[in-house]
Design a protein around this motif. Sequence first.
Motif, mmCIF file in Angstrom:
data_model
loop_
_atom_site.group_PDB
_atom_site.id
_atom_site.type_symbol
_atom_site.label_atom_id
_atom_site.label_comp_id
_atom_site.label_asym_id
_atom_site.label_seq_id
_atom_site.Cartn_x
_atom_site.Cartn_y
_atom_site.Cartn_z
ATOM 1 N N PRO A 3 19.114 7.583 -31.604
ATOM 2 C CA PRO A 3 18.912 6.148 -31.804
ATOM 3 C C PRO A 3 17.473 5.757 -31.489
ATOM 4 C CG PRO A 3 20.539 6.561 -30.059
ATOM 5 C CD PRO A 3 20.073 7.884 -30.570
ATOM 6 N N GLY A 4 16.945 4.846 -32.300
ATOM 7 C CA GLY A 4 15.586 4.369 -32.060
ATOM 8 C C GLY A 4 15.547 3.390 -30.904
ATOM 9 N N THR A 5 14.374 3.246 -30.366
ATOM 10 C CA THR A 5 14.210 2.274 -29.286
ATOM 11 C C THR A 5 13.421 1.093 -29.823
ATOM 12 O OG1 THR A 5 12.182 3.366 -28.568
ATOM 13 C CG2 THR A 5 14.224 4.043 -27.486
ATOM 14 N N ALA A 6 13.679 -0.046 -29.292
ATOM 15 C CA ALA A 6 12.951 -1.244 -29.697
ATOM 16 C C ALA A 6 11.515 -1.119 -29.222
ATOM 17 C CB ALA A 6 13.605 -2.475 -29.084
ATOM 18 N N SER A 7 10.586 -1.475 -30.088
ATOM 19 C CA SER A 7 9.195 -1.397 -29.692
ATOM 20 C C SER A 7 8.657 -2.805 -29.470
ATOM 21 C CB SER A 7 8.374 -0.668 -30.755
ATOM 22 O OG SER A 7 8.433 -1.354 -31.973
ATOM 23 N N ALA A 8 7.641 -2.864 -28.660
ATOM 24 C CA ALA A 8 7.029 -4.149 -28.344
ATOM 25 C C ALA A 8 5.525 -3.967 -28.279
ATOM 26 C CB ALA A 8 7.546 -4.683 -27.011
ATOM 27 N N ALA A 9 4.817 -5.032 -28.544
ATOM 28 C CA ALA A 9 3.376 -5.049 -28.369
ATOM 29 C C ALA A 9 3.113 -5.256 -26.883
ATOM 30 C CB ALA A 9 2.759 -6.168 -29.187
ATOM 31 N N ALA A 10 2.416 -4.334 -26.263
ATOM 32 C CA ALA A 10 2.133 -4.458 -24.828
ATOM 33 C C ALA A 10 0.997 -5.454 -24.613
ATOM 34 C CB ALA A 10 1.768 -3.103 -24.237
ATOM 35 N N GLY A 11 1.219 -6.408 -23.747
ATOM 36 C CA GLY A 11 0.204 -7.406 -23.436
ATOM 37 C C GLY A 11 0.712 -8.815 -23.658
ATOM 38 N N GLN A 12 -0.235 -9.740 -23.805
ATOM 39 C CA GLN A 12 0.123 -11.155 -23.926
ATOM 40 C C GLN A 12 -0.554 -11.777 -25.144
ATOM 41 O OE1 GLN A 12 -1.313 -14.299 -21.040
ATOM 42 N NE2 GLN A 12 0.820 -14.124 -20.383
ATOM 43 N N PHE A 13 0.204 -12.596 -25.864
ATOM 44 C CA PHE A 13 -0.312 -13.379 -26.986
ATOM 45 C C PHE A 13 -0.324 -14.833 -26.518
ATOM 46 C CE2 PHE A 13 0.302 -15.904 -30.839
ATOM 47 C CZ PHE A 13 -0.685 -15.377 -31.659
ATOM 48 N N ARG A 14 -1.477 -15.494 -26.611
ATOM 49 C CA ARG A 14 -1.607 -16.878 -26.128
ATOM 50 C C ARG A 14 -1.967 -17.819 -27.265
ATOM 51 N NH1 ARG A 14 -5.586 -15.261 -21.155
ATOM 52 N NH2 ARG A 14 -4.091 -13.906 -20.119
ATOM 53 N N TYR A 15 -1.585 -19.074 -27.103
ATOM 54 C CA TYR A 15 -1.897 -20.109 -28.087
ATOM 55 C C TYR A 15 -1.912 -21.457 -27.382
ATOM 56 C CZ TYR A 15 3.177 -20.378 -27.887
ATOM 57 O OH TYR A 15 4.474 -20.465 -27.446
ATOM 58 N N THR A 16 -2.579 -22.422 -27.995
ATOM 59 C CA THR A 16 -2.672 -23.773 -27.448
ATOM 60 C C THR A 16 -1.784 -24.690 -28.275
ATOM 61 O OG1 THR A 16 -4.957 -23.347 -26.781
ATOM 62 C CG2 THR A 16 -4.274 -25.650 -26.882
ATOM 63 N N TYR A 17 -1.163 -25.652 -27.607
ATOM 64 C CA TYR A 17 -0.368 -26.655 -28.315
ATOM 65 C C TYR A 17 -0.556 -28.001 -27.630
ATOM 66 C CZ TYR A 17 3.036 -26.033 -24.533
ATOM 67 O OH TYR A 17 3.648 -25.959 -23.306
ATOM 68 N N THR A 18 -0.140 -29.065 -28.300
ATOM 69 C CA THR A 18 -0.257 -30.410 -27.749
ATOM 70 C C THR A 18 1.118 -30.885 -27.304
ATOM 71 O OG1 THR A 18 -2.100 -30.857 -29.232
ATOM 72 C CG2 THR A 18 -1.026 -32.772 -28.224
ATOM 73 N N THR A 19 1.204 -31.394 -26.083
ATOM 74 C CA THR A 19 2.475 -31.882 -25.555
ATOM 75 C C THR A 19 2.785 -33.262 -26.139
ATOM 76 O OG1 THR A 19 1.509 -33.023 -23.661
ATOM 77 C CG2 THR A 19 2.045 -30.679 -23.368
ATOM 78 N N THR A 20 4.014 -33.709 -25.944
ATOM 79 C CA THR A 20 4.398 -35.032 -26.436
ATOM 80 C C THR A 20 3.592 -36.142 -25.763
ATOM 81 O OG1 THR A 20 6.219 -35.074 -24.850
ATOM 82 C CG2 THR A 20 6.740 -34.386 -27.089
ATOM 83 N N GLU A 21 3.013 -35.834 -24.586
ATOM 84 C CA GLU A 21 2.167 -36.821 -23.894
ATOM 85 C C GLU A 21 0.726 -36.776 -24.385
ATOM 86 O OE1 GLU A 21 4.006 -34.529 -22.000
ATOM 87 O OE2 GLU A 21 5.682 -35.903 -21.826
ATOM 88 N N GLY A 22 0.409 -35.815 -25.290
ATOM 89 C CA GLY A 22 -0.942 -35.728 -25.837
ATOM 90 C C GLY A 22 -1.871 -34.786 -25.102
ATOM 91 N N TYR A 23 -1.360 -34.007 -24.159
ATOM 92 C CA TYR A 23 -2.193 -33.066 -23.409
ATOM 93 C C TYR A 23 -2.183 -31.687 -24.052
ATOM 94 C CZ TYR A 23 -1.867 -36.585 -19.747
ATOM 95 O OH TYR A 23 -1.923 -37.754 -19.036
#
Length: 96
Positions: free
Chosen positions: A4-24
């Motif tokens: 059986p195969g094993t699930a693979s993952a990208a090691a590390g962190q992916f980051r992104y910016t978003y705007t909150t409902t309060e505008g921050y």
Amino acid sequence: MVTPGTASAAAGQFRYTYTTTEGYDAVGFLNNPPSGTCVNVQGPASEPGSPSRAPSNQTDATATVFLDADCQGATYTLRPGARASERLLLRSVLFS
């Protein structure tokens, strides 16, 4: 015999910016995201329907970001360690 195969993952962190409902501005992230699976990105308490922006791929895999959810629409590819400008919008990402 089949192993059986094993699930693979990208090691590390992916980051992104978003705007909150309060505008921050806030930063969202995916730790060790799955490879080969589309991930819709939206920060907690983000403005409904608004895209995220400024992705930073700090994983060991190539990330393809999509303008639309479910890995649809225009794409941009980020190699491992790459960071995009504030102008790059995304709603989903796929790691290879």
